[in-house]
Write an enzyme that holds these catalytic residues in place. Structure first.
Site, PDB file in Angstrom:
ATOM      1  N   ALA A  76      44.476  32.267  45.950  1.00  0.00           N
ATOM      2  CA  ALA A  76      44.271  31.040  45.177  1.00  0.00           C
ATOM      3  C   ALA A  76      42.800  30.730  44.930  1.00  0.00           C
ATOM      4  O   ALA A  76      42.481  29.872  44.103  1.00  0.00           O
ATOM      5  CB  ALA A  76      44.923  29.872  45.907  1.00  0.00           C
ATOM      6  N   THR A  77      41.905  31.417  45.640  1.00  0.00           N
ATOM      7  CA  THR A  77      40.476  31.148  45.411  1.00  0.00           C
ATOM      8  C   THR A  77      39.868  32.218  44.495  1.00  0.00           C
ATOM      9  O   THR A  77      38.658  32.246  44.289  1.00  0.00           O
ATOM     10  CB  THR A  77      39.699  31.139  46.749  1.00  0.00           C
ATOM     11  N   ASP A  95      44.850  34.587  56.667  1.00  0.00           N
ATOM     12  CA  ASP A  95      44.515  35.982  56.438  1.00  0.00           C
ATOM     13  C   ASP A  95      45.841  36.705  56.280  1.00  0.00           C
ATOM     14  O   ASP A  95      46.693  36.650  57.174  1.00  0.00           O
ATOM     15  CB  ASP A  95      43.719  36.540  57.631  1.00  0.00           C
ATOM     16  N   ASP A 147      53.298  41.875  33.158  1.00  0.00           N
ATOM     17  CA  ASP A 147      52.495  42.595  32.174  1.00  0.00           C
ATOM     18  C   ASP A 147      52.159  41.518  31.153  1.00  0.00           C
ATOM     19  O   ASP A 147      53.020  41.111  30.365  1.00  0.00           O
ATOM     20  CB  ASP A 147      53.283  43.726  31.514  1.00  0.00           C
ATOM     21  N   HIS A 148      50.927  41.012  31.195  1.00  0.00           N
ATOM     22  CA  HIS A 148      50.665  39.780  30.421  1.00  0.00           C
ATOM     23  C   HIS A 148      50.798  40.004  28.916  1.00  0.00           C
ATOM     24  O   HIS A 148      50.965  39.052  28.161  1.00  0.00           O
ATOM     25  CB  HIS A 148      49.331  39.143  30.813  1.00  0.00           C
ATOM     26  N   HIS A 185      50.303  48.006  29.189  1.00  0.00           N
ATOM     27  CA  HIS A 185      50.368  47.231  27.944  1.00  0.00           C
ATOM     28  C   HIS A 185      50.684  48.090  26.718  1.00  0.00           C
ATOM     29  O   HIS A 185      51.511  47.724  25.888  1.00  0.00           O
ATOM     30  CB  HIS A 185      49.043  46.512  27.693  1.00  0.00           C
ATOM     31  N   LYS A 203      37.013  42.525  19.247  1.00  0.00           N
ATOM     32  CA  LYS A 203      38.155  42.251  20.116  1.00  0.00           C
ATOM     33  C   LYS A 203      39.366  42.078  19.209  1.00  0.00           C
ATOM     34  O   LYS A 203      39.440  41.127  18.416  1.00  0.00           O
ATOM     35  CB  LYS A 203      37.896  40.959  20.897  1.00  0.00           C
TER      36      LYS A 203
HETATM   37  N1  LIG Z   1      41.237  38.564  37.177  1.00  0.00           N
HETATM   38  C1  LIG Z   1      41.963  38.986  36.152  1.00  0.00           C
HETATM   39  O1  LIG Z   1      41.725  38.673  34.973  1.00  0.00           O
HETATM   40  C2  LIG Z   1      43.133  39.884  36.394  1.00  0.00           C
HETATM   41  C3  LIG Z   1      43.514  40.210  37.684  1.00  0.00           C
HETATM   42  N2  LIG Z   1      44.613  40.999  37.876  1.00  0.00           N
HETATM   43  C4  LIG Z   1      45.061  41.347  39.226  1.00  0.00           C
HETATM   44  O2  LIG Z   1      45.257  40.145  39.985  1.00  0.00           O
HETATM   45  C5  LIG Z   1      44.926  40.356  41.336  1.00  0.00           C
HETATM   46  C6  LIG Z   1      43.846  39.343  41.763  1.00  0.00           C
HETATM   47  O3  LIG Z   1      42.709  39.554  40.950  1.00  0.00           O
HETATM   48  P1  LIG Z   1      41.439  38.591  40.997  1.00  0.00           P
HETATM   49  O4  LIG Z   1      41.841  37.173  41.069  1.00  0.00           O
HETATM   50  O5  LIG Z   1      40.572  39.023  39.881  1.00  0.00           O
HETATM   51  O6  LIG Z   1      40.773  39.027  42.379  1.00  0.00           O
HETATM   52  P2  LIG Z   1      39.638  38.253  43.199  1.00  0.00           P
HETATM   53  O7  LIG Z   1      38.908  39.298  43.959  1.00  0.00           O
HETATM   54  O8  LIG Z   1      38.880  37.316  42.355  1.00  0.00           O
HETATM   55  O9  LIG Z   1      40.480  37.374  44.227  1.00  0.00           O
HETATM   56  C7  LIG Z   1      41.107  37.913  45.361  1.00  0.00           C
HETATM   57  C8  LIG Z   1      41.772  36.795  46.158  1.00  0.00           C
HETATM   58  O10 LIG Z   1      42.370  37.358  47.308  1.00  0.00           O
HETATM   59  C9  LIG Z   1      41.970  36.590  48.464  1.00  0.00           C
HETATM   60  N3  LIG Z   1      41.954  37.466  49.627  1.00  0.00           N
HETATM   61  C10 LIG Z   1      41.279  38.627  49.776  1.00  0.00           C
HETATM   62  N4  LIG Z   1      41.541  39.173  50.975  1.00  0.00           N
HETATM   63  C11 LIG Z   1      42.418  38.345  51.588  1.00  0.00           C
HETATM   64  C12 LIG Z   1      43.079  38.378  52.841  1.00  0.00           C
HETATM   65  N5  LIG Z   1      42.900  39.350  53.739  1.00  0.00           N
HETATM   66  N6  LIG Z   1      43.934  37.375  53.128  1.00  0.00           N
HETATM   67  C13 LIG Z   1      44.136  36.365  52.266  1.00  0.00           C
HETATM   68  N7  LIG Z   1      43.536  36.295  51.064  1.00  0.00           N
HETATM   69  C14 LIG Z   1      42.686  37.259  50.741  1.00  0.00           C
HETATM   70  C15 LIG Z   1      40.597  36.067  48.088  1.00  0.00           C
HETATM   71  O11 LIG Z   1      40.289  34.883  48.741  1.00  0.00           O
HETATM   72  P3  LIG Z   1      39.407  34.764  50.074  1.00  0.00           P
HETATM   73  O12 LIG Z   1      38.190  35.595  49.873  1.00  0.00           O
HETATM   74  O13 LIG Z   1      39.159  33.299  50.140  1.00  0.00           O
HETATM   75  O14 LIG Z   1      40.292  35.245  51.145  1.00  0.00           O
HETATM   76  C16 LIG Z   1      40.823  35.721  46.614  1.00  0.00           C
HETATM   77  O15 LIG Z   1      41.449  34.485  46.511  1.00  0.00           O
HETATM   78  C17 LIG Z   1      44.483  41.826  41.435  1.00  0.00           C
HETATM   79  O16 LIG Z   1      45.613  42.598  41.751  1.00  0.00           O
HETATM   80  C18 LIG Z   1      44.041  42.146  40.008  1.00  0.00           C
HETATM   81  O17 LIG Z   1      44.151  43.521  39.720  1.00  0.00           O
HETATM   82  C19 LIG Z   1      45.360  41.462  36.810  1.00  0.00           C
HETATM   83  C20 LIG Z   1      45.015  41.178  35.520  1.00  0.00           C
HETATM   84  C21 LIG Z   1      43.877  40.395  35.195  1.00  0.00           C
HETATM   85  O1  LIG Z   2      45.159  43.970  31.912  1.00  0.00           O
HETATM   86  C1  LIG Z   2      44.077  44.000  31.363  1.00  0.00           C
HETATM   87  O2  LIG Z   2      43.947  43.446  30.157  1.00  0.00           O
HETATM   88  C2  LIG Z   2      42.666  43.038  29.688  1.00  0.00           C
HETATM   89  C3  LIG Z   2      42.830  42.818  28.192  1.00  0.00           C
HETATM   90  O3  LIG Z   2      43.727  41.771  28.001  1.00  0.00           O
HETATM   91  P1  LIG Z   2      43.647  40.886  26.673  1.00  0.00           P
HETATM   92  O4  LIG Z   2      44.774  39.935  26.814  1.00  0.00           O
HETATM   93  O5  LIG Z   2      42.298  40.233  26.684  1.00  0.00           O
HETATM   94  O6  LIG Z   2      43.781  41.839  25.540  1.00  0.00           O
HETATM   95  C4  LIG Z   2      41.608  44.053  29.982  1.00  0.00           C
HETATM   96  O7  LIG Z   2      40.337  43.495  29.684  1.00  0.00           O
HETATM   97  C5  LIG Z   2      41.633  44.398  31.443  1.00  0.00           C
HETATM   98  O8  LIG Z   2      40.704  45.441  31.695  1.00  0.00           O
HETATM   99  C6  LIG Z   2      43.002  44.846  31.876  1.00  0.00           C
HETATM  100  O9  LIG Z   2      43.041  44.950  33.288  1.00  0.00           O
END
Ligand SMILES: NC(=O)C1=CN([C@@H]2O[C@H](COP(=O)(O)OP(=O)(O)OC[C@H]3O[C@@H](n4cnc5c(N)ncnc54)[C@H](OP(=O)(O)O)[C@@H]3O)[C@@H](O)[C@H]2O)C=CC1
Ligand SMILES: O=C1O[C@H](COP(=O)(O)O)[C@@H](O)[C@H](O)[C@H]1O
Length: 495
Positions: free
Chosen positions: A15-16, A87, A179-180, A242, A347
């Site tokens: 969530a963070t 954790d 799959d967004h 995608h 884009k």
């Molecule tokens: N960001 C994006 O646009 C996209 C992300 N994804 C997928 O979504 C997932 C999350 O991505 P994203 O938000 O970017 O990742 P981040 O690295 O920004 O966030 C990871 C989160 O996991 C938490 N975390 C890490 N380790 C632990 C632990 N041991 N226990 C509990 N919490 C933990 C962190 O919080 P804390 O450090 O406080 O523990 C943080 O909230 C990934 O699988 C990514 O591939 C997919 C598509 C797009």
């Molecule tokens: O899943 C992903 O998609 C984005 C592209 O998504 P879009 O909705 O902006 O077209 C991509 O940037 C990213 O690398 C990939 O993980």
């Protein structure tokens, strides 16, 4: 599925993190604003960082305000948010999380319905799901669902392992793999364009279609995701999920009914009918690219190998173009060309369906070139469809001119297309899994992609970097179509 205001607690692991901040919180807020959530909902954020409920609410409020450019004031919405520091590997904390969930459910009269949204790195998925079950968080009086983010594995073998781990605790019906792209308005429109228009369905086959092109180009580089991306590459990041999902929607047979199972079963058949790549085929059907320095939207940008957390000798592709053949009766002989990459000119995600030429050009005497008919489905940023036809040039006798019939979805006043995550979260709350990927689709996609990545991982791309940032990819991607007598249709509407 008919509950228009589902009552549930959404537990967000991670969530963070970035995804929760940029996509999940704003989407939940929009659902609330639109009246799609009753007051019987709660969100429990979970991550390691210390937060009180108050400080978490403050954080969520700020992220929503930033994303929506709206001030939340003393919105009751925010009082539905709670936080539990945990954790993911620590069994003890799950018991406490369960106690919090029970309290929250009592407070908001939520009948034990829980969504566990894993917005975390995939290596935690197995641990979290097994703890959810062993510590009793899935044993409620209501329903429980698991939402999983990509990447779902790194190849078929790792995806299978991951799937087996998750399936120890959740059944396939409870698992919602995101799959967004399946939440995008115009991706969902593919089915409607095909199956609700008498003029298209009879033509939607190898007798009338010459080729189909799908381009998803990005101007962004890898940003701060270098560590993940350098082990993934465009093939796993975009094509396995995608791009292949869009191919499946374009090529599937009409489902018997519009039910989740019927649609998925047709999509799986397409993925299974993809002509498998042998290692020797890969170079003939696929092109890989990596961006070097260049200018994107007027700004000088660095090459991929200079990006943060990227190996300076990286062999990872940031661009893929491919020719896919679907070996079934409907599509035999029709190439589906796909192209996706980072740091490209613009884009844009578009699908171009190129129809076969008329049997004979009656206008050749006036040296007229009769343009092929094209159906363009604009996925983003513009949303709509354009049909390219030929018509008579005004005034001049029997001269032809290309014309366009345009429909723009997001140009209409008052239509504010919901963000993909908003729709998918709502679908999940209502138990509609149609726009989520079934394990069979994931497995078939990895089976197709694996031989390509095996070849690419084992052969150094000696020409990398082979496209300039700000361009439309390497020249070889153009040659892929030229060999078949085609070319990529431009994305900016001009032909
Ligand atoms: N960001 C994006 O646009 C996209 C992300 N994804 C997928 O979504 C997932 C999350 O991505 P994203 O938000 O970017 O990742 P981040 O690295 O920004 O966030 C990871 C989160 O996991 C938490 N975390 C890490 N380790 C632990 C632990 N041991 N226990 C509990 N919490 C933990 C962190 O919080 P804390 O450090 O406080 O523990 C943080 O909230 C990934 O699988 C990514 O591939 C997919 C598509 C797009
Ligand atoms: O899943 C992903 O998609 C984005 C592209 O998504 P879009 O909705 O902006 O077209 C991509 O940037 C990213 O690398 C990939 O993980």
């Amino acid at each position: 599925m008919n509950d228009v205001q589902p009552k549930a607690t959404i537990v967000i692991f991670g969530a963070t993190g970035d995804l929760a901040k940029r996509k999940l919180f704003p989407s939940i807020y929009k659902l609330y604003q639109k009246g799609k959530l009753s007051e019987q909902f709660a969100v429990v954020g979970v991550a390691r960082r210390p937060h009180t409920d108050e400080s978490f609410r403050h954080y969520v409020k700020e992220t929503i305000e930033e994303a929506t450019k709206q001030e939340l004031m003393d919105d009751p919405f925010i009082s539905h948010f709670y936080y539990h520091s945990l954790d993911a590997t620590n069994t003890k904390s799950y018991e406490q999380l369960n106690e919090l969930l029970t309290r929250v459910e009592e407070q908001f009269h939520i009948p034990g319905n829980r969504i566990f949204y894993l917005a975390m790195a995939p290596e935690f998925f197995g641990t979290i799901t097994s703890h959810l079950k062993s510590e009793g968080l899935t044993a409620t009086n209501g329903w429980t669902r698991l939402v999983i983010e990509k990447p779902f594995g790194h190849d078929l073998q790792s995806a299978q392992k991951l799937n087996e781990e998750i399936r120890q605790s959740f059944s396939e019906e409870q698992i919602f793999r995101i799959d967004h792209y399946l939440g995008k308005e115009m991706v969902q429109n593919i089915e409607v364009i095909r199956f609700a228009n008498a003029i298209f369905e009879p033509l939607w086959n190898n007798r009338f279609i010459a080729n189909i092109q799908i381009t998803s180009s990005e101007t962004l580089g890898v940003e701060d995701r270098g560590r993940y991306y350098d082990h993934s590459g465009a093939l796993r990041d975009m094509v396995q999920n995608h791009m292949l999902q869009m191919v499946a929607l374009l090529a599937m047979e009409p489902p018997i009914k519009l039910t989740t199972d019927d649609i998925r079963s047709e999509k799986v058949k397409v993925l299974r009918a993809l002509r498998p790549m042998t290692h020797d085929d890969v170079d003939n059907y696929f092109v890989r690219g990596q961006y070097g320095r260049g200018i994107v939207r007027g700004q000088q940008v660095v090459g991929y190998r200079e990006e943060h957390s990227v190996d300076p000798h990286s062999n990872t592709e940031t661009f893929v173009a491919g020719k896919l053949m679907i070996d079934n009766f409907r599509w035999a002989g029709v190439p589906f060309y796909i192209r996706t990459g980072k740091r490209m000119t613009e884009k844009s995600t578009k699908i171009v369906v190129q129809f076969k030429d008329v049997p004979m050009n009656l206008y050749y005497r006036t040296s007229e070139y009769v343009h092929p008919n094209l159906l363009v489905i604009h996925i983003q940023p513009d949303e709509g469809i354009t049909l390219h036809l030929n018509a008579k040039k005004s005034g001049e006798s029997m001269k032809t001119t290309p014309i366009k019939l345009d429909y723009c979805n997001n140009c209409i006043d008052g239509i504010n297309t919901p963000e993909a995550y908003e729709k998918l979260l709502y679908d999940c709350m209502r138990g509609d899994a149609t726009n989520f990927t079934h394990w069979d689709e994931v497995a078939a996609s990895w089976s197709f992609v694996d031989p390509i990545s095996e070849v690419w991982e084992n052969t150094k791309a000696v020409d990398f970097p082979n496209y300039e940032a700000g361009s439309m990819g390497p020249k070889k991607a153009d040659e892929l179509l030229q060999k078949d007598g085609f070319h990529w249709w431009s994305l900016n509407g001009t032909m």
